[in-house]
Enzyme design. Structure first.
Site, PDB file in Angstrom:
ATOM      1  N   LYS A   1       0.849  -1.187   0.000  1.00 10.19           N
ATOM      2  CA  LYS A   1       0.000   0.000   0.000  1.00 10.19           C
ATOM      3  C   LYS A   1       0.886   1.240   0.000  1.00 10.19           C
ATOM      4  O   LYS A   1       2.014   1.133   0.498  1.00 10.19           O
ATOM      5  CB  LYS A   1      -0.961   0.027   1.181  1.00 10.19           C
ATOM      6  CG  LYS A   1      -0.390  -0.230   2.572  1.00 10.19           C
ATOM      7  CD  LYS A   1       0.726   0.540   3.152  1.00 10.19           C
ATOM      8  CE  LYS A   1       0.722   2.017   3.293  1.00 10.19           C
ATOM      9  NZ  LYS A   1       1.940   2.565   3.940  1.00 10.19           N
TER      10      LYS A   1
ATOM     11  N   TYR B   1      -4.848   4.094   5.905  1.00 17.67           N
ATOM     12  CA  TYR B   1      -5.400   3.219   6.954  1.00 17.67           C
ATOM     13  C   TYR B   1      -6.692   3.799   7.534  1.00 17.67           C
ATOM     14  O   TYR B   1      -7.582   3.064   7.963  1.00 17.67           O
ATOM     15  CB  TYR B   1      -4.382   3.004   8.079  1.00 17.67           C
ATOM     16  CG  TYR B   1      -3.231   2.119   7.671  1.00 17.67           C
ATOM     17  CD1 TYR B   1      -3.399   0.740   7.570  1.00 17.67           C
ATOM     18  CD2 TYR B   1      -1.986   2.645   7.373  1.00 17.67           C
ATOM     19  CE1 TYR B   1      -2.361  -0.080   7.179  1.00 17.67           C
ATOM     20  CE2 TYR B   1      -0.932   1.837   6.978  1.00 17.67           C
ATOM     21  CZ  TYR B   1      -1.128   0.469   6.883  1.00 17.67           C
ATOM     22  OH  TYR B   1      -0.093  -0.336   6.496  1.00 17.67           O
TER      23      TYR B   1
HETATM   24  P1  NDP Z   1      12.309   1.658   2.633  1.00 19.03           P
HETATM   25  O1  NDP Z   1      12.818   2.978   2.231  1.00 19.03           O
HETATM   26  O2  NDP Z   1      12.711   1.132   3.951  1.00 19.03           O
HETATM   27  O3  NDP Z   1      12.699   0.559   1.536  1.00 19.03           O
HETATM   28  C1  NDP Z   1      12.434   0.723   0.184  1.00 19.03           C
HETATM   29  C2  NDP Z   1      13.429  -0.130  -0.603  1.00 19.03           C
HETATM   30  O4  NDP Z   1      13.115   0.032  -1.975  1.00 19.03           O
HETATM   31  C3  NDP Z   1      14.878   0.312  -0.467  1.00 19.03           C
HETATM   32  O5  NDP Z   1      15.527  -0.262   0.633  1.00 19.03           O
HETATM   33  C4  NDP Z   1      15.472  -0.151  -1.781  1.00 19.03           C
HETATM   34  O6  NDP Z   1      15.782  -1.529  -1.669  1.00 19.03           O
HETATM   35  C5  NDP Z   1      14.312  -0.069  -2.750  1.00 19.03           C
HETATM   36  N1  NDP Z   1      14.393   1.093  -3.654  1.00 19.03           N
HETATM   37  C6  NDP Z   1      14.484   1.023  -5.000  1.00 19.03           C
HETATM   38  N2  NDP Z   1      14.531   2.238  -5.544  1.00 19.03           N
HETATM   39  C7  NDP Z   1      14.495   3.115  -4.531  1.00 19.03           C
HETATM   40  C8  NDP Z   1      14.525   4.519  -4.466  1.00 19.03           C
HETATM   41  N3  NDP Z   1      14.598   5.277  -5.578  1.00 19.03           N
HETATM   42  N4  NDP Z   1      14.486   5.116  -3.256  1.00 19.03           N
HETATM   43  C9  NDP Z   1      14.386   4.382  -2.127  1.00 19.03           C
HETATM   44  N5  NDP Z   1      14.342   3.030  -2.135  1.00 19.03           N
HETATM   45  C10 NDP Z   1      14.397   2.395  -3.321  1.00 19.03           C
HETATM   46  O7  NDP Z   1      10.725   1.732   2.517  1.00 19.03           O
HETATM   47  P2  NDP Z   1       9.662   0.823   3.268  1.00 19.03           P
HETATM   48  O8  NDP Z   1      10.113  -0.563   3.294  1.00 19.03           O
HETATM   49  O9  NDP Z   1       9.288   1.475   4.537  1.00 19.03           O
HETATM   50  O10 NDP Z   1       8.394   0.986   2.287  1.00 19.03           O
HETATM   51  C11 NDP Z   1       8.315   0.287   1.060  1.00 19.03           C
HETATM   52  C12 NDP Z   1       6.844   0.154   0.663  1.00 19.03           C
HETATM   53  O11 NDP Z   1       6.173  -0.599   1.651  1.00 19.03           O
HETATM   54  C13 NDP Z   1       6.093   1.476   0.563  1.00 19.03           C
HETATM   55  O12 NDP Z   1       5.193   1.433  -0.494  1.00 19.03           O
HETATM   56  C14 NDP Z   1       5.343   1.582   1.869  1.00 19.03           C
HETATM   57  O13 NDP Z   1       4.159   2.335   1.794  1.00 19.03           O
HETATM   58  C15 NDP Z   1       5.055   0.129   2.159  1.00 19.03           C
HETATM   59  N6  NDP Z   1       4.944  -0.138   3.596  1.00 19.03           N
HETATM   60  C16 NDP Z   1       3.863  -0.858   4.032  1.00 19.03           C
HETATM   61  C17 NDP Z   1       3.706  -1.121   5.356  1.00 19.03           C
HETATM   62  C18 NDP Z   1       2.536  -1.889   5.829  1.00 19.03           C
HETATM   63  O14 NDP Z   1       2.324  -1.928   7.026  1.00 19.03           O
HETATM   64  N7  NDP Z   1       1.785  -2.554   4.971  1.00 19.03           N
HETATM   65  C19 NDP Z   1       4.660  -0.610   6.362  1.00 19.03           C
HETATM   66  C20 NDP Z   1       5.795   0.067   5.790  1.00 19.03           C
HETATM   67  C21 NDP Z   1       5.905   0.299   4.452  1.00 19.03           C
HETATM   68  P3  NDP Z   1      17.150  -2.155  -2.244  1.00 19.03           P
HETATM   69  O15 NDP Z   1      18.232  -1.458  -1.483  1.00 19.03           O
HETATM   70  O16 NDP Z   1      17.011  -3.574  -1.968  1.00 19.03           O
HETATM   71  O17 NDP Z   1      17.182  -1.823  -3.718  1.00 19.03           O
END
Ligand code: NDP
Length: 373
Positions: free
Chosen positions: A141, A226
């Site tokens: 989401k 949410y």
């Molecule tokens: P993070 O910033 O922690 O992680 C995102 C990951 O995406 C990065 O670590 C990286 O992984 C990859 N990535 C690729 N391109 C980019 C970029 N341009 N900038 C930043 N990251 C990039 O985010 P979250 O994990 O917190 O969130 C990811 C998704 O999950 C979002 O859509 C968020 O809304 C959703 N989410 C949902 C939750 C829920 O409860 N359902 C809770 C938290 C988040 P790598 O280094 O491996 O390439």
């Protein structure tokens, strides 16, 4: 006051319609995990996590707890992370991809489903690429950053004959199943008022969530969803109109691209009003509903929990579950059984939320009531 910085928020904050057998030809299961299942002895659904950030870490833990799904692959832009995850989760080299060679996953029969955990604006591209590679998809989401993107994602999955789900973890959480029951079954009569708020203090200027192009919007997109979701499933109705107001921007440097906070009001056809708030500027995590003959509420209520709640009849008391494992199990079981996912977690559901989010932004920008058609 309790610290609810993003880190602790991430730690603390976080129905099923009968599924019918799939008429579509779904991609077949391939060699599945050799790991022993806790209780389910059959073949597991093999999942590749795409984007190894904070939430992917929680999903990896959920996958370890899951009966029906297992972590089989990863997609990452960072080779060092790939190495780390490979060792930690025993992932074979051939199941590791980067964003450039990702399409080769089509040739990998050991992956059944791609779970897109990338920043919001990237959900569309990787959902479509995964679908075209013949993989089922769960995308996090918000489903994407526009209704147009959501529609393209739904179409790509339909065209490819794969299933598309949105990572709505609370649809399987006992407190949320209960408030849904209380509202929809009118246990306390018709719900008249809902107040739903989710926010935390953000102070990291490098966070992608503060960049409009990649986040699509601010706290409304990230957290407000949410509030929209819970009001919709407690009432079992879709809002017909919204009004909205941006909150004050107390840090113009930090919030130069997205709103610092937003308040909005949704009017539902049965007469209920939901007053909602979402922010990167203050900490809040609550749900409250007032019905003709009683009330029910939770605080913490919309985060990762543990939740605490009460009704006019007394305390709510449900076991704390692993939200990610429970969600993955529900989805994994249906896909393994070759059944359709229920509509409340599919792309169509994600699209409904984005449609409302677009209306809320339009209302806040214009100062006018926006009808949702
Ligand atoms: P993070 O910033 O922690 O992680 C995102 C990951 O995406 C990065 O670590 C990286 O992984 C990859 N990535 C690729 N391109 C980019 C970029 N341009 N900038 C930043 N990251 C990039 O985010 P979250 O994990 O917190 O969130 C990811 C998704 O999950 C979002 O859509 C968020 O809304 C959703 N989410 C949902 C939750 C829920 O409860 N359902 C809770 C938290 C988040 P790598 O280094 O491996 O390439």
């Amino acid at each position: 006051m309790k610290d609810l910085s993003r880190r602790s928020f991430l730690q603390n904050l976080g129905m099923s319609a009968g599924a019918t057998t799939l008429a579509l030809a779904l991609p077949s299961f391939a060699t599945l995990s050799k790991k022993e299942s806790r209780t389910y002895p059959g073949k597991k659904l093999n999942v590749a996590l795409c984007g190894l950030g904070n939430y992917a870490g929680m999903l990896a833990y959920g996958l370890e707890q899951s009966q029906y799904c297992s972590l089989a692959g990863i997609v990452t832009g960072h080779p060092a992370k790939a190495e780390e995850w490979k060792k930690q989760y025993n992932i074979p080299e051939k199941n590791i991809y980067n964003y450039q060679n990702f399409d080769k996953i089509r040739n990998n029969e050991d992956i059944d489903l791609v779970y897109v955990v990338l920043p919001n604006a990237l959900h569309k591209e990787f959902t479509i690429r995964a679908a075209r590679a013949g993989k089922h998809v769960i995308t996090e989401k918000p489903m994407s950053i526009s209704t147009k993107d959501c529609e393209a994602m739904i179409k790509a999955c339909k065209d490819a004959g794969v299933q598309l789900a949105v990572g709505y973890r609370l649809h399987y959480e006992p407190y949320h199943l209960e408030i849904k029951r209380l509202g929809q079954k009118k246990i306390f009569g018709q719900v008249r008022l809902i107040e739903a708020s989710l926010g935390y203090k953000s102070d990291d200027p490098t966070q992608w969530r503060l960049k409009k192009a990649i986040a699509g919007g601010g706290p409304l997109m990230d957290l407000g969803i949410y509030c929209i979701q819970s009001s919709r499933y407690v009432l079992g109705e879709e809002p017909i109109s919204v009004t909205a107001q941006f909150g004050p921007n107390t840090n113009k440097k930090l919030f130069s691209e997205v709103e610092a906070s937003i308040n909005w009001q949704m009017n539902f056809p049965g007469g209920a009003v939901c007053s909602a708030a979402s922010s990167y500027n203050y900490n809040v995590d609550r749900f409250f509903a007032s019905a003709d003959e009683g009330q029910f509420e939770m605080s913490p209520g919309l985060s990762y929990g543990p939740f605490k709640g009460k009704t006019s009849n007394g305390e709510l008391n449900f076991p704390e579950i692993n939200q990610q494992a429970t969600q993955l199990d529900a989805i994994g079981k249906l896909i393994i059984e070759n059944k359709y996912l229920p509509s409340h977690i599919t792309g169509e559901e994600g699209l409904k939320d984005i449609k409302i989010i677009e209306a809320v932004y339009a209302a806040a920008r214009s100062g006018k009531k926006i009808m949702i058609g």
